[in-house]
Design a protein around this motif. Structure first.
Motif, PDB file in Angstrom:
ATOM      1  N   ALA A  72       0.922  -1.111  -0.061  1.00 48.90           N
ATOM      2  CA  ALA A  72      -0.080   0.094  -0.032  1.00 48.90           C
ATOM      3  C   ALA A  72       0.910   1.122  -0.003  1.00 48.90           C
ATOM      4  O   ALA A  72       0.615   2.216  -0.628  1.00 48.90           O
ATOM      5  CB  ALA A  72      -1.041   0.044   1.205  1.00 48.90           C
ATOM      6  N   ALA A  73       1.955   1.292   0.738  1.00 55.38           N
ATOM      7  CA  ALA A  73       2.814   2.356   1.030  1.00 55.38           C
ATOM      8  C   ALA A  73       3.452   2.443  -0.625  1.00 55.38           C
ATOM      9  O   ALA A  73       3.497   3.892  -0.989  1.00 55.38           O
ATOM     10  CB  ALA A  73       4.007   2.168   1.717  1.00 55.38           C
ATOM     11  N   ASN A  74       3.892   1.583  -1.396  1.00 49.67           N
ATOM     12  CA  ASN A  74       4.173   1.935  -2.660  1.00 49.67           C
ATOM     13  C   ASN A  74       3.096   2.461  -3.706  1.00 49.67           C
ATOM     14  O   ASN A  74       3.379   3.187  -4.346  1.00 49.67           O
ATOM     15  CB  ASN A  74       4.879   0.599  -3.336  1.00 49.67           C
ATOM     16  N   GLU A  75       1.966   2.136  -3.773  1.00 48.94           N
ATOM     17  CA  GLU A  75       0.835   2.371  -4.280  1.00 48.94           C
ATOM     18  C   GLU A  75       0.621   3.945  -4.079  1.00 48.94           C
ATOM     19  O   GLU A  75       0.395   4.677  -4.960  1.00 48.94           O
ATOM     20  CB  GLU A  75      -0.265   1.576  -4.102  1.00 48.94           C
ATOM     21  N   VAL A  76       0.478   4.145  -2.884  1.00 45.23           N
ATOM     22  CA  VAL A  76       0.106   5.537  -2.424  1.00 45.23           C
ATOM     23  C   VAL A  76       1.126   6.350  -3.108  1.00 45.23           C
ATOM     24  O   VAL A  76       1.122   7.652  -3.483  1.00 45.23           O
ATOM     25  CB  VAL A  76       0.129   5.837  -0.945  1.00 45.23           C
ATOM     26  N   ARG A  77       2.416   6.001  -2.840  1.00 46.36           N
ATOM     27  CA  ARG A  77       3.483   7.146  -3.708  1.00 46.36           C
ATOM     28  C   ARG A  77       3.480   7.074  -5.120  1.00 46.36           C
ATOM     29  O   ARG A  77       3.813   8.067  -5.468  1.00 46.36           O
ATOM     30  CB  ARG A  77       5.159   6.167  -3.229  1.00 46.36           C
ATOM     31  N   GLU A  78       2.944   6.109  -5.511  1.00 45.54           N
ATOM     32  CA  GLU A  78       2.753   6.114  -7.175  1.00 45.54           C
ATOM     33  C   GLU A  78       1.551   7.178  -7.415  1.00 45.54           C
ATOM     34  O   GLU A  78       1.941   7.782  -8.360  1.00 45.54           O
ATOM     35  CB  GLU A  78       2.591   4.666  -7.782  1.00 45.54           C
ATOM     36  N   ARG A  79       0.569   6.824  -6.699  1.00 50.03           N
ATOM     37  CA  ARG A  79      -0.753   7.618  -6.940  1.00 50.03           C
ATOM     38  C   ARG A  79      -0.493   9.076  -6.575  1.00 50.03           C
ATOM     39  O   ARG A  79      -1.084   9.932  -7.080  1.00 50.03           O
ATOM     40  CB  ARG A  79      -1.913   7.073  -6.172  1.00 50.03           C
ATOM     41  N   LEU A  80      -0.115   9.219  -5.309  1.00 46.73           N
ATOM     42  CA  LEU A  80      -0.158  10.738  -4.669  1.00 46.73           C
ATOM     43  C   LEU A  80       1.075  11.369  -4.538  1.00 46.73           C
ATOM     44  O   LEU A  80       1.188  12.561  -4.437  1.00 46.73           O
ATOM     45  CB  LEU A  80      -1.043  10.503  -3.195  1.00 46.73           C
ATOM     46  N   GLY A  81       2.183  10.471  -4.374  1.00 41.06           N
ATOM     47  CA  GLY A  81       3.504  11.163  -3.960  1.00 41.06           C
ATOM     48  C   GLY A  81       3.971  10.670  -2.665  1.00 41.06           C
ATOM     49  O   GLY A  81       3.359   9.893  -1.874  1.00 41.06           O
ATOM     50  N   PRO A  82       5.250  11.073  -2.365  1.00 38.31           N
ATOM     51  CA  PRO A  82       5.829  10.783  -1.087  1.00 38.31           C
ATOM     52  C   PRO A  82       4.889  11.206   0.208  1.00 38.31           C
ATOM     53  O   PRO A  82       4.254  12.196   0.035  1.00 38.31           O
ATOM     54  CB  PRO A  82       6.937  11.575  -0.972  1.00 38.31           C
ATOM     55  N   VAL A  83       4.714  10.533   1.316  1.00 32.33           N
ATOM     56  CA  VAL A  83       3.946  10.710   2.238  1.00 32.33           C
ATOM     57  C   VAL A  83       4.511  11.571   3.240  1.00 32.33           C
ATOM     58  O   VAL A  83       5.860  11.354   3.851  1.00 32.33           O
ATOM     59  CB  VAL A  83       3.504   9.615   3.015  1.00 32.33           C
ATOM     60  N   GLY A  84       3.738  12.466   3.930  1.00 38.42           N
ATOM     61  CA  GLY A  84       4.523  13.498   4.757  1.00 38.42           C
ATOM     62  C   GLY A  84       3.744  13.223   6.280  1.00 38.42           C
ATOM     63  O   GLY A  84       4.325  13.786   7.238  1.00 38.42           O
ATOM     64  N   ILE A  85       2.493  13.026   5.969  1.00 34.59           N
ATOM     65  CA  ILE A  85       1.659  12.741   7.345  1.00 34.59           C
ATOM     66  C   ILE A  85       0.967  11.070   7.429  1.00 34.59           C
ATOM     67  O   ILE A  85       0.596  10.689   6.594  1.00 34.59           O
ATOM     68  CB  ILE A  85       0.317  13.610   7.254  1.00 34.59           C
ATOM     69  N   LEU A  86       1.370  10.937   8.697  1.00 39.39           N
ATOM     70  CA  LEU A  86       0.873   9.426   8.819  1.00 39.39           C
ATOM     71  C   LEU A  86       0.145   9.365  10.082  1.00 39.39           C
ATOM     72  O   LEU A  86       0.458   9.838  11.406  1.00 39.39           O
ATOM     73  CB  LEU A  86       1.996   8.362   9.111  1.00 39.39           C
ATOM     74  N   VAL A  87      -1.192   9.001  10.198  1.00 39.32           N
ATOM     75  CA  VAL A  87      -2.057   8.891  11.531  1.00 39.32           C
ATOM     76  C   VAL A  87      -2.072   7.783  11.382  1.00 39.32           C
ATOM     77  O   VAL A  87      -3.038   6.765  10.708  1.00 39.32           O
ATOM     78  CB  VAL A  87      -3.498   9.677  11.078  1.00 39.32           C
ATOM     79  N   ASN A  88      -1.698   6.825  12.703  1.00 41.22           N
ATOM     80  CA  ASN A  88      -2.049   5.560  13.135  1.00 41.22           C
ATOM     81  C   ASN A  88      -3.146   5.290  13.834  1.00 41.22           C
ATOM     82  O   ASN A  88      -3.008   5.570  14.882  1.00 41.22           O
ATOM     83  CB  ASN A  88      -0.779   4.943  13.821  1.00 41.22           C
ATOM     84  N   ASN A  89      -4.226   5.116  13.317  1.00 46.83           N
ATOM     85  CA  ASN A  89      -5.533   5.339  13.973  1.00 46.83           C
ATOM     86  C   ASN A  89      -6.252   3.866  14.071  1.00 46.83           C
ATOM     87  O   ASN A  89      -7.024   3.476  14.712  1.00 46.83           O
ATOM     88  CB  ASN A  89      -6.370   6.184  13.166  1.00 46.83           C
TER      89      ASN A  89
END
Ligand SMILES: NC(=O)c1ccc[n+]([C@@H]2O[C@H](COP(=O)([O-])OP(=O)(O)OC[C@H]3O[C@@H](n4cnc5c(N)ncnc54)[C@H](O)[C@@H]3O)[C@@H](O)[C@H]2O)c1
Length: 253
Positions: free
Chosen positions: A74-91
């Motif tokens: 999922a992390a790789n998919e998000v990078r591809e679709r939206l770009g590098p991740v800056g905010i993570l909410v572990n909910n």
């Protein structure tokens, strides 16, 4: 939200409903593009439409946070679709109830796997984006149960106590990289999660609120989302390692 460059990309685990969905909305309203991670995406479509209406890019991934392969994919998919991740909410979290004398090893492991190990897997999979950007916000969702102790939920309280300790240690380790790590400790917010334990509250929900919540009402998901958005804000860079209690006064440090 991110002056001088593109929008921040946020990942919200357990984002399809309850507190997570409200957190997705609040982060999008604050200018972030949002990836909704949940093991059950039923009903996520209207949420994605709402996020798009706020003018943000949004995606949904089916993820089991307790499964590291699922998290990395999922992390790789998000990078591809939206770009590098800056905010993570572990909910993402589960809150089963069982008396301590009936707790089996599987009960213990099941709760720890989602609530604590899941935060580890997700943070581990995404933190390198934040290190590369020299900016990041990790917000973990703990619980007042870890602060005050809650009978019948020893495994849950232990997992959330772990989340608070995880927050503090990680905050120290990641501070030199421009990344803050904080946690929000909710109590008694009206979601499916709370409904599932409502019957066990002495005096029912109403009696519980009357006896335990000075503010005199249950929390709304937006109460928690507001606190998360505050900690994720650009201007919150001098706040790290804290537990922000959002509980109507149920537990005061
Ligand atoms: N509601 C409250 O009063 C309250 C109080 C204290 C803490 N919390 C914490 O807040 C968080 C959200 O709670 P909620 O009340 O919105 O719960 P909820 O049950 O309404 O929603 C939890 C979400 O997490 C998802 N999820 C569960 N396990 C997952 C997994 N392994 N992988 C991916 N997704 C998973 C579920 O599908 C669901 O969408 C939890 O961590 C909970 O422990 C809630």
């Amino acid at each position: 939200m991110n002056p001088g460059s593109g929008a921040r990309v946020a990942v919200v685990t357990g984002g399809a409903r309850g507190l997570g969905a409200a957190i997705c909305r609040a982060l999008a309203a604050q200018g972030a593009d949002v990836a909704v991670w949940d093991r059950d995406l039923a009903g996520a479509e209207p949420l994605l439409a709402e996020l798009a209406e706020l003018g943000r890019r949004a995606s949904a991934q089916q993820v089991d946070v307790a499964d590291p392969r699922s998290v990395v994919a999922a992390a790789n998919e998000v990078r591809e679709r939206l770009g590098p991740v800056g905010i993570l909410v572990n909910n993402a979290g589960i809150s089963p109830q069982k008396p301590f004398l009936e707790l089996a090893e599987e009960d213990w492991d099941g709760v720890l796997a989602v609530n604590l190990k899941g935060a580890f897997f997700c943070t581990r999979a995404l933190v390198e984006d934040m290190i590369a950007a020299r900016w990041g916000r990790v917000v973990n969702i703990s619980s007042s149960s870890a602060q005050s102790g809650t009978p019948g939920m020893v495994h849950y309280a232990a997992s959330k106590g772990g989340v608070i300790a995880f927050t503090k240690a990680l905050a120290r380790e990641l501070a030199p990289h421009g990344i803050t790590v904080n946690n929000v400790a909710p109590s008694t917010v009206l979601t499916d999660g709370l409904r599932s334990v409502e019957a066990s509250l002495p005096g029912g929900l109403e009696g519980y609120v009357a006896q335990n919540i000075p503010v005199g009402r249950t929390g709304q998901p937006e109460d928690i989302a507001h606190a998360v958005a505050f900690l994720a804000h650009e201007a919150s860079g001098y706040i790290t390692g804290v537990t922000l209690s959002v509980n109507g006064g149920r537990y005061m440090l």
